[in-house]
Design a protein around this motif. Structure first.
Motif, PDB file in Angstrom:
ATOM      1  N   TYR A 107     -21.987  -3.786   2.977  1.00  0.00           N
ATOM      2  CA  TYR A 107     -21.724  -2.411   3.463  1.00  0.00           C
ATOM      3  C   TYR A 107     -23.016  -1.581   3.463  1.00  0.00           C
TER       4      TYR A 107
ATOM      5  N   LYS B  84      -2.927  -3.238   8.465  1.00  0.00           N
ATOM      6  CA  LYS B  84      -1.782  -4.014   7.960  1.00  0.00           C
ATOM      7  C   LYS B  84      -0.517  -3.181   8.161  1.00  0.00           C
ATOM      8  N   VAL B  85       0.547  -3.838   8.577  1.00  0.00           N
ATOM      9  CA  VAL B  85       1.795  -3.117   8.809  1.00  0.00           C
ATOM     10  C   VAL B  85       2.933  -3.811   8.066  1.00  0.00           C
TER      11      VAL B  85
ATOM     12  N   ASN C  65      -0.891  -8.338  10.263  1.00  0.00           N
ATOM     13  CA  ASN C  65      -2.152  -8.213   9.531  1.00  0.00           C
ATOM     14  C   ASN C  65      -3.243  -8.394  10.585  1.00  0.00           C
TER      15      ASN C  65
ATOM     16  N   GLU D 157      -3.213   6.941  13.798  1.00  0.00           N
ATOM     17  CA  GLU D 157      -2.391   8.085  13.363  1.00  0.00           C
ATOM     18  C   GLU D 157      -1.220   8.287  14.318  1.00  0.00           C
TER      19      GLU D 157
ATOM     20  N   PHE E 144       1.841   1.744   7.285  1.00  0.00           N
ATOM     21  CA  PHE E 144       0.525   1.305   7.765  1.00  0.00           C
ATOM     22  C   PHE E 144      -0.530   1.397   6.665  1.00  0.00           C
ATOM     23  N   LEU E 145      -1.424   0.417   6.651  1.00  0.00           N
ATOM     24  CA  LEU E 145      -2.622   0.527   5.817  1.00  0.00           C
ATOM     25  C   LEU E 145      -3.824   0.265   6.722  1.00  0.00           C
ATOM     26  N   LEU E 146      -4.629   1.297   6.869  1.00  0.00           N
ATOM     27  CA  LEU E 146      -5.821   1.174   7.711  1.00  0.00           C
ATOM     28  C   LEU E 146      -7.039   1.023   6.811  1.00  0.00           C
ATOM     29  N   SER E 147      -7.922   0.113   7.119  1.00  0.00           N
ATOM     30  CA  SER E 147      -9.135  -0.022   6.315  1.00  0.00           C
ATOM     31  C   SER E 147     -10.344  -0.277   7.206  1.00  0.00           C
ATOM     32  N   GLY E 148     -11.492   0.052   6.696  1.00  0.00           N
ATOM     33  CA  GLY E 148     -12.725  -0.153   7.435  1.00  0.00           C
ATOM     34  C   GLY E 148     -13.587   1.100   7.407  1.00  0.00           C
TER      35      GLY E 148
ATOM     36  N   TRP F 199     -15.558  -2.422   8.233  1.00  0.00           N
ATOM     37  CA  TRP F 199     -16.046  -3.624   7.570  1.00  0.00           C
ATOM     38  C   TRP F 199     -17.060  -4.305   8.495  1.00  0.00           C
TER      39      TRP F 199
END
Lengths: 114, 241
Positions: free
Chosen positions: B63, B113-114, B195, B213, B224-228, B230
């Motif tokens: 990162y 991820k949902v 995923n 959103e 929902f899980l949003l990540s990044g 990455w």
């Protein structure tokens, strides 16, 4: 880690934490190979391939039943064969201390085998 | 000669001092190779537990590099015998590494991820399955009963997958304008219906977040899980000839 890189509604945090634990277990299973458990690793690989073939055969049989191309006697025979195969797989899994979830392979960009 | 723990490869032969501590007890360092750079650290054989703490330490190095460079991340716990093996690997794959660096320049990966209400999905399906029990053949022996259960199971599984596929299509439709590529796994577990990894231009990150959103707003029955951002772990293509 930079916390701003994860966004989840507070009400769903527990749900995703639970799922993350499952993922974590699968990471450990995939990588944790060493000389002590090499035999189990090999058994896992072989049983995974057998399980894949068993499922393919099962799906093929289901397709033939759905198409109506099997007689009642053939259905009976197939049913018996699959019961025996499943019993044998259960025995082997016990011998090598493997669970159903263990019988899979990560094929990288192709995804999971099953 | 010490073993080498690999973190990633960047599109530069100059890099600032890396401040992240890394996974091993040894500080990550930079090795220039032609016009690219490798980030690695010495590995003395210490045990590297496969846990989130170490996974995040690996990612922290990447990162930090991502802030200034295009990074090809290397998988967690990639260890080579020595620097000579590392050089062989880079030499052998140099052209492909360059192609990937070009393809992934100014891009990053977002994760989505949902989780769905799997009990409701099952309920919707189970009413149809009752009709199936009487079809195809008369299940009057254990062998036929076994196959009938399999028929019900595969029918149920197909219907569940079709429902999951509909959610995937909904997601892709909403996100297609803001992402370049996606890699989506369906039903990784019963609850986790999607995923997904999405490759996006770094410049449209905010737009991507807005689109997620919108998805949240329009799909209150999903979590929902949003990540990044990455590094693009899921979009590197190295052929093994």
């Amino acid at each position: 880690m930079d916390a701003s890189r994860i966004s989840v509604d507070e009400s769903c945090t527990d749900l995703f934490t639970e799922e993350a634990k499952l993922e974590k277990n699968s990471i450990a299973d995939r990588i944790n190979a060493n000389p002590e458990n090499a035999e189990q690793g090999l058994a896992k690989l072989v049983l995974t391939v057998i399980e894949l073939l068993r499922r393919l055969m099962e799906k093929q049989a289901i397709r033939r039943i759905e198409n109506g191309s099997l007689t009642e006697d053939e259905i009976e025979e197939m049913g018996l064969t699959f019961i025996k195969l499943e019993e044998k797989m259960e025995e082997l899994k016990k011998v090598f201390d493997l669970e159903n979830e263990d019988l899979n392979l990560d094929l990288g960009p192709l995804g999971d085998l099953m | 000669m010490a073993k080498v723990y690999l973190y990633g490869i960047i599109n530069s032969i100059e890099v600032d001092n890396i401040t992240a501590s890394g996974v091993t007890n040894s500080k990550p360092y930079f090795i220039p190779f032609r016009d690219i750079g490798i980030i690695a650290s010495e590995y003395a054989g210490e045990d590297i537990g496969i846990d989130y703490e170490n996974l995040l330490k690996h990612d922290e190095v990447i990162y930090e590099l991502m802030k200034k460079h295009c990074v090809l991340p290397v998988a967690f716990k990639t260890i080579l015998e020595n620097e000579s093996d590392m050089n062989d690997f880079i030499t052998k794959n140099y052209e492909q590494i360059k192609l990937n660096l070009e393809k992934l320049l100014n891009k990053c990966e977002m994760g989505l991820k949902v989780i769905w209400d799997v009990d409701k999905a099952k309920q919707d399906i189970s009413s149809d399955n009752e009709n199936l029990q009487s079809s195809y053949f008369n299940a009057d022996t254990p062998a036929k009963k076994y196959l009938q259960q399999k028929l019900i199971y595969y029918d149920y599984k197909n219907k569940l997958e079709k429902k999951a596929e509909l959610i995937k299509e909904k997601l892709i439709k909403e996100l297609e304008d803001v992402c370049c590529m996606n890699k989506i796994k369906l039903l990784q577990s019963e609850k986790m219906v999607v995923n997904g990894a999405f490759l996006i231009d770094i410049a449209v990150k905010e737009k991507f977040i807005d689109s997620v959103e919108k998805l949240k707003e329009n799909n209150k029955d999903l979590s929902f899980l949003l990540s990044g951002p990455w590094a693009p772990y899921n979009f590197i293509e190295l052929r093994r000839d």
